[in-house]
Design an enzyme around this catalytic site. Structure first.
Site, PDB file in Angstrom:
ATOM      1  N   ARG A  59       0.795  -1.221   0.000  1.00 37.47           N
ATOM      2  CA  ARG A  59       0.000   0.000   0.000  1.00 37.47           C
ATOM      3  C   ARG A  59       0.829   1.274   0.000  1.00 37.47           C
ATOM      4  O   ARG A  59       0.572   2.184  -0.771  1.00 37.47           O
ATOM      5  CB  ARG A  59      -0.912   0.071   1.240  1.00 37.47           C
ATOM      6  CG  ARG A  59      -2.217  -0.626   1.104  1.00 37.47           C
ATOM      7  CD  ARG A  59      -2.673  -1.137   2.453  1.00 37.47           C
ATOM      8  NE  ARG A  59      -1.769  -2.190   2.861  1.00 37.47           N
ATOM      9  CZ  ARG A  59      -1.919  -3.460   2.481  1.00 37.47           C
ATOM     10  NH1 ARG A  59      -2.942  -3.820   1.765  1.00 37.47           N
ATOM     11  NH2 ARG A  59      -1.042  -4.382   2.834  1.00 37.47           N
ATOM     12  N   THR A  60       1.801   1.348   0.897  1.00 38.33           N
ATOM     13  CA  THR A  60       2.485   2.627   1.062  1.00 38.33           C
ATOM     14  C   THR A  60       3.234   2.989  -0.222  1.00 38.33           C
ATOM     15  O   THR A  60       3.096   4.096  -0.753  1.00 38.33           O
ATOM     16  CB  THR A  60       3.437   2.575   2.269  1.00 38.33           C
ATOM     17  OG1 THR A  60       2.679   2.186   3.415  1.00 38.33           O
ATOM     18  CG2 THR A  60       4.080   3.925   2.521  1.00 38.33           C
ATOM     19  N   LYS A  89      26.037  -3.301  -1.153  1.00 42.14           N
ATOM     20  CA  LYS A  89      27.506  -3.172  -1.241  1.00 42.14           C
ATOM     21  C   LYS A  89      28.063  -2.397  -0.053  1.00 42.14           C
ATOM     22  O   LYS A  89      29.245  -2.120   0.010  1.00 42.14           O
ATOM     23  CB  LYS A  89      27.886  -2.426  -2.526  1.00 42.14           C
ATOM     24  CG  LYS A  89      27.395  -3.073  -3.798  1.00 42.14           C
ATOM     25  CD  LYS A  89      27.789  -2.192  -4.986  1.00 42.14           C
ATOM     26  CE  LYS A  89      27.148  -2.674  -6.271  1.00 42.14           C
ATOM     27  NZ  LYS A  89      27.292  -1.672  -7.349  1.00 42.14           N
ATOM     28  N   ARG A 110      11.476   3.665   3.223  1.00 45.45           N
ATOM     29  CA  ARG A 110      11.114   2.754   4.327  1.00 45.45           C
ATOM     30  C   ARG A 110      12.319   1.876   4.618  1.00 45.45           C
ATOM     31  O   ARG A 110      12.949   1.352   3.689  1.00 45.45           O
ATOM     32  CB  ARG A 110       9.927   1.878   3.946  1.00 45.45           C
ATOM     33  CG  ARG A 110       9.710   0.739   4.931  1.00 45.45           C
ATOM     34  CD  ARG A 110       8.469  -0.056   4.636  1.00 45.45           C
ATOM     35  NE  ARG A 110       7.260   0.717   4.914  1.00 45.45           N
ATOM     36  CZ  ARG A 110       6.028   0.229   4.818  1.00 45.45           C
ATOM     37  NH1 ARG A 110       5.838  -1.022   4.451  1.00 45.45           N
ATOM     38  NH2 ARG A 110       4.984   0.977   5.092  1.00 45.45           N
ATOM     39  N   HIS A 138       5.313   5.835  11.487  1.00 49.34           N
ATOM     40  CA  HIS A 138       4.801   5.759  10.116  1.00 49.34           C
ATOM     41  C   HIS A 138       3.908   6.993   9.922  1.00 49.34           C
ATOM     42  O   HIS A 138       2.681   6.898   9.890  1.00 49.34           O
ATOM     43  CB  HIS A 138       4.001   4.456   9.968  1.00 49.34           C
ATOM     44  CG  HIS A 138       3.710   4.048   8.566  1.00 49.34           C
ATOM     45  ND1 HIS A 138       3.812   4.892   7.484  1.00 49.34           N
ATOM     46  CD2 HIS A 138       3.302   2.845   8.061  1.00 49.34           C
ATOM     47  CE1 HIS A 138       3.474   4.232   6.384  1.00 49.34           C
ATOM     48  NE2 HIS A 138       3.170   2.989   6.705  1.00 49.34           N
TER      49      HIS A 138
HETATM   50  C1  NCD Z   1       1.780  -1.116   8.138  1.00 46.83           C
HETATM   51  C2  NCD Z   1       3.285  -0.990   8.246  1.00 46.83           C
HETATM   52  O1  NCD Z   1       4.021  -1.280   7.297  1.00 46.83           O
HETATM   53  O2  NCD Z   1       3.699  -0.532   9.301  1.00 46.83           O
HETATM   54  N1  NCD Z   1       1.357  -1.300   6.822  1.00 46.83           N
HETATM   55  C3  NCD Z   1       1.090  -0.188   6.077  1.00 46.83           C
HETATM   56  O3  NCD Z   1       1.957   0.621   5.802  1.00 46.83           O
HETATM   57  N2  NCD Z   1      -0.192   0.024   5.710  1.00 46.83           N
HETATM   58  C4  NCD Z   1       1.189  -2.089   9.099  1.00 46.83           C
HETATM   59  C5  NCD Z   1       1.712  -3.489   9.155  1.00 46.83           C
HETATM   60  O4  NCD Z   1       2.623  -3.884   8.439  1.00 46.83           O
HETATM   61  O5  NCD Z   1       1.170  -4.242   9.972  1.00 46.83           O
END
Ligand code: NCD
Length: 311
Positions: A59-60, A89, A110, A138
């Protein structure tokens, strides 16, 4: 009004004032309204987004990329960056961000390390947006969660909101708890004793709003307006036996919702494993797929504001 987000890094939700958050939510609503008439805009034509993901994401990453495309911009992407980028590397996050700053106008990253977003920001000469730094934060998820709460319930003030599940390792609830302190809400934290939210976050939030902690899901469900459920974050456990002990502690199914409070909004950042049964999906209270859709509008707003492309 000048744009307070222009050129800014978004590393933590705590960096944003309430007025900054409201600005994002207002812009997201404008983009959502426009979307039906005009699915593709040219607000970010000629601008490039780089997505750099060292941890799994559906999703993100894809909603950020979709948002950039819908705004007429372009995307370059290192998905699976831990394997496919020069991190394999030994390159530092700061060096990588410095180099990618020459290729893109904004970077969404991320990474499993808590300091990762700040490390990248040290090297970057373009804005860094934190899309998850380990179990810590997040912030963009918190923005879309607030947007969803507002849409589902009409407003945030006055609500009773419950956060359920893995409050220790779940980064979305950390950012959301911090964000909610700007509103007049009551927060209940429901978790097994080994997965409670860190006392640092709880005491920071308690200074501003009422916070209760409990293990009693059913009682909480009867009273809350919003039930925000999280996945037990298996990948963060050092000892797999500890995960086995707590997995499945809270499972929300249709019968439980109907018995307790069919009127509440049920949210989840997704992915779910088994904490919300599939038979909940068709209930009006199941807001989690709408929540995922909202991610695109909120990330459109954030990109357009950080790149200073909207009034
Ligand atoms: C979440 C995450 O990656 O922290 N997912 C997301 O970004 N919608 C929640 C999760 O992984 O449980």
């Amino acid at each position: 009004m000048p744009n307070p987000l222009a050129g800014r890094d978004i590393l933590s939700i705590e960096d944003l004032k309430k007025t900054d958050i409201e600005r994002v939510l207002e812009q997201a609503a404008r983009f959502e309204e426009q979307h039906e008439k005009q699915p593709k805009l040219d607000v970010l034509a000629g601008r490039i987004l780089a997505t750099l993901f060292y941890e799994p994401s559906t999703r993100t990453r894809m909603s950020f990329e979709s948002a950039m495309h819908r705004l007429g911009g372009d995307v370059i992407s290192a998905a699976s960056a831990a394997k496919t980028s020069s991190a394999a590397k030994g390159e530092s996050l700061a060096d990588a961000a410095r180099v990618i700053s020459g290729y893109a106008d904004v970077i969404v990253q991320r990474h499993p390390e808590i300091m990762s977003a700040h490390e990248a920001a040290k090297g970057a000469t373009v804005p860094i947006i934190n899309a998850g730094n380990g179990s810590h934060e997040h912030p963009t998820q918190a923005l879309l969660d607030l947007y969803t709460i507002q849409k589902e319930r009409g407003q945030i003030d006055g609500l009773y909101i419950a956060l359920v599940g893995d409050l220790k390792y779940g980064r979305t609830v950390h950012s959301l708890a911090h964000a909610l302190q700007h509103w007049d809400v009551t927060l209940t934290l429901v978790s097994p004793p080994t997965l409670t939210m860190s006392s640092t976050i709880v005491s920071a939030v308690k200074g501003k709003i009422t916070v209760n902690e409990t293990e009693d899901l059913e009682r909480t469900m009867k009273a809350c307006d919003v039930l925000y459920v999280t996945r037990i974050q298996r990948e963060r456990f050092e000892d797999p036996a500890e995960y086995e002990k707590v997995k499945g502690t809270y499972v929300i199914d249709r019968k439980l919702v109907e018995r307790t409070n069919p009127g509440m909004a049920i949210m989840h950042p997704l992915p779910r494993v088994n904490e919300i049964a599939i038979d909940v999906d068709e209930l009006p209270s199941a807001a989690y797929f709408r929540q995922a859709d909202n991610g695109v509008y909120v990330r459109m707003a954030l990109l357009a504001l950080v790149l200073d492309a909207v009034e």
